[in-house]
Design an enzyme around this catalytic site. Structure first.
Site, PDB file in Angstrom:
ATOM      1  N   LYS A 255       0.780  -1.282  -0.064  1.00 36.98           N
ATOM      2  CA  LYS A 255       0.140   0.103   0.055  1.00 36.98           C
ATOM      3  C   LYS A 255       0.931   1.459  -0.053  1.00 36.98           C
ATOM      4  O   LYS A 255       1.771   1.423   0.725  1.00 36.98           O
ATOM      5  CB  LYS A 255      -0.995  -0.019   1.169  1.00 36.98           C
ATOM      6  CG  LYS A 255      -1.911  -1.219   1.400  1.00 36.98           C
ATOM      7  CD  LYS A 255      -2.581  -1.482   2.640  1.00 36.98           C
ATOM      8  CE  LYS A 255      -1.655  -1.610   3.623  1.00 36.98           C
ATOM      9  NZ  LYS A 255      -2.300  -2.054   4.902  1.00 36.98           N
ATOM     10  N   THR A 288      -7.265   9.295   9.065  1.00 33.36           N
ATOM     11  CA  THR A 288      -6.828   8.297   8.341  1.00 33.36           C
ATOM     12  C   THR A 288      -6.477   7.089   9.204  1.00 33.36           C
ATOM     13  O   THR A 288      -5.999   5.950   8.950  1.00 33.36           O
ATOM     14  CB  THR A 288      -5.678   8.402   7.581  1.00 33.36           C
ATOM     15  OG1 THR A 288      -4.712   8.993   8.200  1.00 33.36           O
ATOM     16  CG2 THR A 288      -5.949   9.401   6.442  1.00 33.36           C
ATOM     17  N   GLY A 290      -6.385   3.736  11.215  1.00 41.52           N
ATOM     18  CA  GLY A 290      -7.372   2.753  10.828  1.00 41.52           C
ATOM     19  C   GLY A 290      -7.230   2.181   9.435  1.00 41.52           C
ATOM     20  O   GLY A 290      -8.082   1.048   9.204  1.00 41.52           O
ATOM     21  N   THR A 291      -6.754   2.947   8.528  1.00 33.78           N
ATOM     22  CA  THR A 291      -7.080   2.620   6.991  1.00 33.78           C
ATOM     23  C   THR A 291      -6.645   1.190   6.769  1.00 33.78           C
ATOM     24  O   THR A 291      -7.171   0.272   5.906  1.00 33.78           O
ATOM     25  CB  THR A 291      -6.331   3.763   6.072  1.00 33.78           C
ATOM     26  OG1 THR A 291      -5.136   3.858   6.594  1.00 33.78           O
ATOM     27  CG2 THR A 291      -7.416   4.793   5.976  1.00 33.78           C
ATOM     28  N   GLY A 292      -5.219   0.741   7.345  1.00 31.42           N
ATOM     29  CA  GLY A 292      -4.822  -0.330   7.109  1.00 31.42           C
ATOM     30  C   GLY A 292      -5.594  -1.676   7.484  1.00 31.42           C
ATOM     31  O   GLY A 292      -5.765  -2.559   6.854  1.00 31.42           O
ATOM     32  N   CYS A 293      -6.021  -1.431   8.826  1.00 32.77           N
ATOM     33  CA  CYS A 293      -6.953  -2.374   9.344  1.00 32.77           C
ATOM     34  C   CYS A 293      -8.229  -2.623   8.469  1.00 32.77           C
ATOM     35  O   CYS A 293      -8.443  -3.769   8.273  1.00 32.77           O
ATOM     36  CB  CYS A 293      -7.085  -2.159  10.882  1.00 32.77           C
ATOM     37  SG  CYS A 293      -5.924  -1.600  11.881  1.00 32.77           S
TER      38      CYS A 293
END
Ligand SMILES: Cc1ncc(COP(=O)(O)OP(=O)(O)O)c(N)n1
Ligand code: 3NM
Ligand code: MG
Length: 576
Positions: A255, A288, A290-293
């Site tokens: 990402k 932003t 928590g975008t990965g989770c």
């Protein structure tokens, strides 16, 4: 190890990777698999270049693609099976990331989500203030509880704070194979706090990644997995994706959200054969966290529903993009990085116009129903007509715009909603659930041949007002069963406003009112001359009159509404 694998039912548990693993380490050969399992295993990936949207560009691969079809994650055909993701991750007290983000994502994507908590963090929008690691044997306890009972489709991992936690997870996955494993290699929080040490990094490389169907590192995590390899460009991301793939996962998503100086957020997806460059507009927001989770749990949710890997990744990217866009101006917390709203639902709560009461049956007292033909005839806009009616004392308004274009209807409804809200008067939409949703109206009114009230309730949720037209006691009973809030009953008198409308008379109205468990508003041919007679019926469930032409097919709506208010108020006083 092989005795564990021998008890696996291949027809119901499917993880291509675990199967490959199993072929290598056990004596089970393909002929022992059921035909159904083999078919699913070798099913072609349905995502070919032809299905791509222009924003998802397939890149040239360095690897010549061979003729071996790629397995897809198919979903058991049992009816009513609820897709289920188990998230193995840390709790974020600020609820932007971790377990909380996973639960919200799965709910938003309509997938059941169970949780194994690996660590409890004290965290907010300023950073991580503390971490309490759950002992590995208790993580194992949780894993056993969930995996031995509830049929898990996909496991998604987030924060794995110690090597021992990572190892019990791998053991459990071998014991209870699932259809897919999504690994989000959480190492450093977005605020820069370390969430997993170097030994965990080794565990990722040696044990977990070889079992993963997809691993989803950001640029920093990809670099860490590759011994601090510098990743500064999209081309570096592509190299990293290939090198991480060499560690064993079936697919890799690197990402690029953290790459500087780009108006786009570019991710690289690599499935071992092809590279895909997935780009979306970069959303300029502080929210932003928590975008990965979210990205990883959305991929897991889509896999659980049966998507191919590439589709799941594309949907997840769109989902995150939409949630960030919706939440760009949300103000939660005082830190530099805020959470976002996975359910796209929080913004209205702060509006001063938000209605406090859900539904008050007394609002039915003087119910004004608009008519576009009448407004045209008198040369006024819907908004002008509605404003005059509420100023005159209408207690609820319904927009009944039978021949309006959808766009005009939505635009007018938004203006009328503002007017009604400023007077504290609910606004309902006739027939059109879509228009009600689009303008966030207070509810809808549906007839016997419109969208069934039960379905309208499912679509609109518990807080919207739903009215149903009823001519008989049976209709009234069904409306109550369907979760309606009120019924409209008529035609009490003959009307020119609605074609071919059966008149039920005062007697028919009384019969319906007596049978109804819901509040009733009378409709049809009601005006100054007969409103009193209706109100004097004296049945407790009858709460008011609904009127079209007696208000809107008149020169001065304001005066007519005031006069009718006075008449029915007097009648109501006398019948109390
Ligand atoms: C308050 C109220 N009662 C009845 C109706 C009629 O609804 P329906 O039967 O769906 O007919 P149309 O209005 O759609 O022609 C109503 N609109 N409002
Ligand atoms: C919209 C509508 N529904 C009816 C029913 O019987 O369900 S009668 C009706 C028209 C009411 O218009 P007016 O007040 O001009 O008679
Ligand atoms: Mg209708």
């Amino acid at each position: 190890m092989s005795c564990v694998f021998n008890v696996v039912d291949f027809s119901s548990h499917y993880s291509p990777h675990l199967h490959l693993h199993l072929h290598a380490h056990s004596q089970i050969t393909p002929p022992l698999l059921s035909k159904r399992a083999i078919n699913r295993f070798w099913n072609c990936n349905s995502d070919s270049i032809n299905h791509q949207t222009p924003r998802f560009v397939k890149m040239q691969s360095n690897i010549t693609s061979n003729s071996i079809p790629t397995p897809i994650h198919t979903f058991d055909s049992e009816l009513n099976k609820i897709p289920h993701v188990l998230t193995v991750a840390g709790s974020d007290s600020g609820a932007g990331a971790g377990i909380q983000a996973d639960l919200k994502t799965c709910s938003a994507r309509r997938v059941y989500c169970s949780t194994v908590i690996t660590a409890v963090t004290a965290q907010n929008t300023l950073g991580v203030q503390g971490v309490n690691i759950v002992p590995h044997d208790f993580v194992q306890h949780q894993l056993n509880s969930v995996l031995s009972d509830i049929n898990v489709d996909v496991v998604k991992t987030g924060m794995l704070p110690s090597l021992s936690v990572l190892k019990v997870l791998c053991q459990s996955l071998r014991k209870f194979p699932v259809k897919a494993l999504v690994v989000d290699p959480v190492m450093i929080s977005t605020s820069g706090d370390i969430l997993a040490g170097p030994s965990v990094l080794d565990g990722f490389r040696e044990e977990l990644l070889p079992m993963a169907d997809i691993v989803t590192p950001n640029v920093k995590e990809a670099s860490a997995l590759l011994g601090d390899l510098p990743i500064k460009t999209v081309s570096d991301m592509r190299t990293a994706a290939k090198l991480i793939h060499d560690l064993g996962p079936r697919s890799v998503l690197v990402k690029g959200g953290d790459l500087p100086n780009s108006s786009e957020a570019i991710d690289i997806f690599y499935d071992g054969q092809e590279f895909y460059e997935l780009s979306s507009p970069r959303v300029n927001t502080r929210n932003t966290h928590g975008t990965g989770c979210t990205m990883a749990s959305c991929i897991a949710a889509e896999l659980a529903k049966g998507s191919s890997m590439l589709s799941a990744v594309k949907i997840a990217k769109r989902f995150v993009e939409a949630a960030l866009e919706y939440s760009r101006d949300l103000l939660i917390g005082n830190g530099v990085q805020g959470p976002f709203d996975h359910l796209l639902a929080l913004k209205n709560i702060n509006q001063s116009s938000y209605r406090q009461d859900r539904f008050n049956p007394n609002d039915l007292f003087l119910y004004a129903v608009t008519d576009s033909g009448m407004n045209r005839k008198w040369g006024r806009s819907i908004a002008e007509a509605v404003k005059a009616a509420v100023e005159g004392g209408a207690t609820i308004v319904q927009l009944r715009e039978k021949d309006a274009e959808t766009k005009d209807f939505v635009d007018a409804a938004k203006v009328c909603l503002k007017i009604c809200r400023s007077y504290g008067v609910p606004l309902l939409i006739n027939d059109r659930i879509d228009v009600a949703l689009a303008c966030d109206a207070d509810g809808v009114h549906v007839g016997q041949s419109d969208m069934p009230a039960r379905l309208a309730r499912t679509i609109l949720g518990p807080e919207k007002i739903i009215g149903v037209s009823c001519k008989t006691p049976e209709h009234a009973h069904q409306a109550w069963l369907d979760g309606a809030d009120y019924i409209g009953s008529g035609g009490v008198y003959p009307t020119n406003t609605k074609e071919n409308n059966r008149t039920i008379g005062l007697d028919g109205l009384k019969e319906v009112c007596k049978a109804s468990k819901l509040p009733v508003v009378a409709i049809g041919g009601i005006g100054m001359s007969n409103a009193r007679a209706v109100m004097e019926l004296g049945v407790p469930s009858l709460k008011g009159v609904a009127v079209v032409s007696a208000l809107f097919d008149r020169e001065c709506i304001l005066t007519e509404t005031r006069n009718l208010q006075a008449v029915i108020s007097e009648a109501a006083l006398l019948t109390q």
